[in-house]
Design a protein around this motif. Sequence first.
Motif, PDB file in Angstrom:
ATOM      1  N   UNK A 200       0.851  -1.198   0.000  1.00  0.00           N
ATOM      2  CA  UNK A 200       0.000   0.000   0.000  1.00  0.00           C
ATOM      3  C   UNK A 200       0.894   1.258   0.000  1.00  0.00           C
ATOM      4  N   UNK A 201       1.900   1.238   0.844  1.00  0.00           N
ATOM      5  CA  UNK A 201       2.825   2.382   0.877  1.00  0.00           C
ATOM      6  C   UNK A 201       3.476   2.575  -0.487  1.00  0.00           C
ATOM      7  N   UNK A 202       3.853   1.455  -1.096  1.00  0.00           N
ATOM      8  CA  UNK A 202       4.477   1.583  -2.423  1.00  0.00           C
ATOM      9  C   UNK A 202       3.505   2.229  -3.409  1.00  0.00           C
ATOM     10  N   UNK A 203       2.248   1.780  -3.363  1.00  0.00           N
ATOM     11  CA  UNK A 203       1.310   2.333  -4.342  1.00  0.00           C
ATOM     12  C   UNK A 203       1.000   3.804  -4.053  1.00  0.00           C
ATOM     13  N   UNK A 204       1.301   4.236  -2.831  1.00  0.00           N
ATOM     14  CA  UNK A 204       1.155   5.666  -2.510  1.00  0.00           C
ATOM     15  C   UNK A 204       2.391   6.458  -2.920  1.00  0.00           C
ATOM     16  N   UNK A 205       3.370   5.754  -3.501  1.00  0.00           N
ATOM     17  CA  UNK A 205       4.575   6.432  -3.982  1.00  0.00           C
ATOM     18  C   UNK A 205       5.604   6.685  -2.892  1.00  0.00           C
ATOM     19  N   UNK A 206       5.469   5.937  -1.768  1.00  0.00           N
ATOM     20  CA  UNK A 206       6.443   6.145  -0.694  1.00  0.00           C
ATOM     21  C   UNK A 206       7.746   5.421  -1.010  1.00  0.00           C
ATOM     22  N   UNK A 207       8.781   5.785  -0.247  1.00  0.00           N
ATOM     23  CA  UNK A 207      10.105   5.206  -0.471  1.00  0.00           C
ATOM     24  C   UNK A 207      10.147   3.735  -0.076  1.00  0.00           C
TER      25      UNK A 207
END
Lengths: 258, 364
Positions: A200-207
Amino acid sequence: MDRSDKTIFARPEALTDTITHYCPGCTHGIIHRLVAEALDSLGVREKALGVAPVGCSVLAYNYFNCDFLEAPHGRAPALATGFKRLRPDMIVFTYQGDGDLASIGMSEIIHSANRGEKFTTIFVNNAVYGMTGGQMAPTTLAGQITTTCPMGRNVEQTGQPIRMVELLSSLVTPAYLERVAVHTPRHILQAKRAITKAFKYQSEGRCFTLIEVLSTCPTNWGKTPEESVKWLEESLMSYYPLGCKKDPEKPELNDGTV
Amino acid sequence: MAKILMKGNEAIAEAALKAGATNYFCYPITPQTEVAEYLSRRMPEVGGVFLQGESELAVANMLFGASSTGKRVFTTSSSPGISLMQEAISYMAGAQLPVVIVNIMRGGPGLGGILPAQSDYFQATKAGGHGDYRVLVLAPSTIQEAVDLMMLAFHLADKYRNPVMMIGDGMIGQMMEPVEFPEKYKEPPLPPKTWAATGAKGRKPIIIKSLYLDPNLLEDNAWTLHDKYEQMKKEEVRFERYKVSAKNRILLVAYGTMARICQTAIDELEKKRISVGLFRPISLFPFPEKQIYQEAGKKNIGDVLVIEMSMAQMYEDVDRAVRGQKQVSFFGRTGGIVPSPEDVVEQIEKLIDKRKPKAKKKKA
Ligand SMILES: Cc1ncc(C[n+]2csc(CCOP(=O)(O)OP(=O)(O)O)c2C)c(N)n1
Ligand code: SF4
């Protein structure tokens, strides 16, 4: 009794209908399933790319129902970096063992984490080199017997095992780092939450996001599946504490430097 | 487009952009670092990807991942860096991925030096990593040719789905010359990249790999690669002849900067009424084997002389190509020492002296 036809358990769409080659009692299969469930729950299977390591999960590309690259030993994070930089719209993950990630691929994982590459790493720590027949890994516990330390790991000569999550948590850039286990239903649920959160964090563009999963290797530990679960709980978990070391939602973990 | 004066390294960078390669991964190393510096400014302008990796090992593996998207990707490096890239080059050849790698060669082995050399010929042309594979190797001798070959390299990489390497010595990277870029780069059509990993939407997953545990499948893959190399031998042999004529007594074989120096030497020798021709391979793999065989076989040719900025590496391929028709000898300097035209003239004169019939002893 109400006999409805509702499916309550099925193969995730992100897994293929293939019998895996994993040994009985090996938890690689459970981890595969959790990754697949996470991809399904976020609806990203069709834009996912996995990178397989060299290790027991080298054939992961046969089991996941999404595009895959097969990397050289340890280099999955470099492949993932190259791919994701060109396709920031896709969801990219590496799936790596502890020999792959913490030994030969140490440089690639640290620099990918430090650059804040926007992919997710599933790091499977079973404290041995599984595929090559149970040699000592950088994660092998002190005193643990393997085929290349038959008298038990001598930390005087080989140092203490590396705690990857802790090591990476010294970096400022990574977004999310957590260690989980999958040897009991309760732990599996926790692991699923962590893996899903990472994607989910990845899909939010997080590091960079990494989940370390403590995993069994009955074959090379020389134990039955039941004994393996016990040893994981008693020995591995006491050296490798479960828990989160970095999370954008828990700024108190982030050394005040988010 | 008008001619502009450019340093080789920067011209190579610009040529890649012209060919639509806007994804570049690098690690600094002399004598090609200007490519990285130049592209760190240019890539943001063209909306491309520029990334300095942590090592050449990582850079080449980043290219593996990047190439899997189907977009044009490249790197530039120099000898020690290219050695570190061999792992990924072998994997990319096995997985049939297009990629362009430029080696601005410096002297070796080991850390060697930073001055121009051609000592990575074996590494480039014979498969520098493990396994049954080849990379297509192009060797420019002028900055303009570096520009043209750089653009062509991307086309050939896509055409064959294989790594293509352009090798130049440090001079090619450092020299400044007037160059011309096409207004718009045109190339023959290429098949769609159906092999690229773009997400398994409405199709089966695509798997990009070099692993074949079944020996029959691995052998099949080796044959697929072999067939591509055979096709390259038919379609991609490139070379140039300089003052090759029926008057030649000696045939020189040299590539890259060394070939240019030989041209000056040939012009000098002409004034002394010594006729020498030059055969300059442009593609080092595929090697212009048949053409060298034919040239060397001509009646007027007494000797073949291979001149390199390395220790008799291309010599082995020329000697093999000549197949014993003529004596093939070697002259070279290396380690960063570049033979001068005078050195070449001297070697040729020596060769001619050796061939002169010895004056017969008069009977007493
Ligand atoms: C460059 C290179 N060195 C060594 C190997 C041999 N090798 C294959 S798998 C492996 C270890 C894998 O262990 P790990 O990453 O812990 O994964 P596991 O098998 O335990 O899941 C090694 C050393 C290789 N394939 N490539
Ligand atoms: S060798 Fe170990 S890690 Fe590999 S499949 Fe068997 S149990 Fe799992």
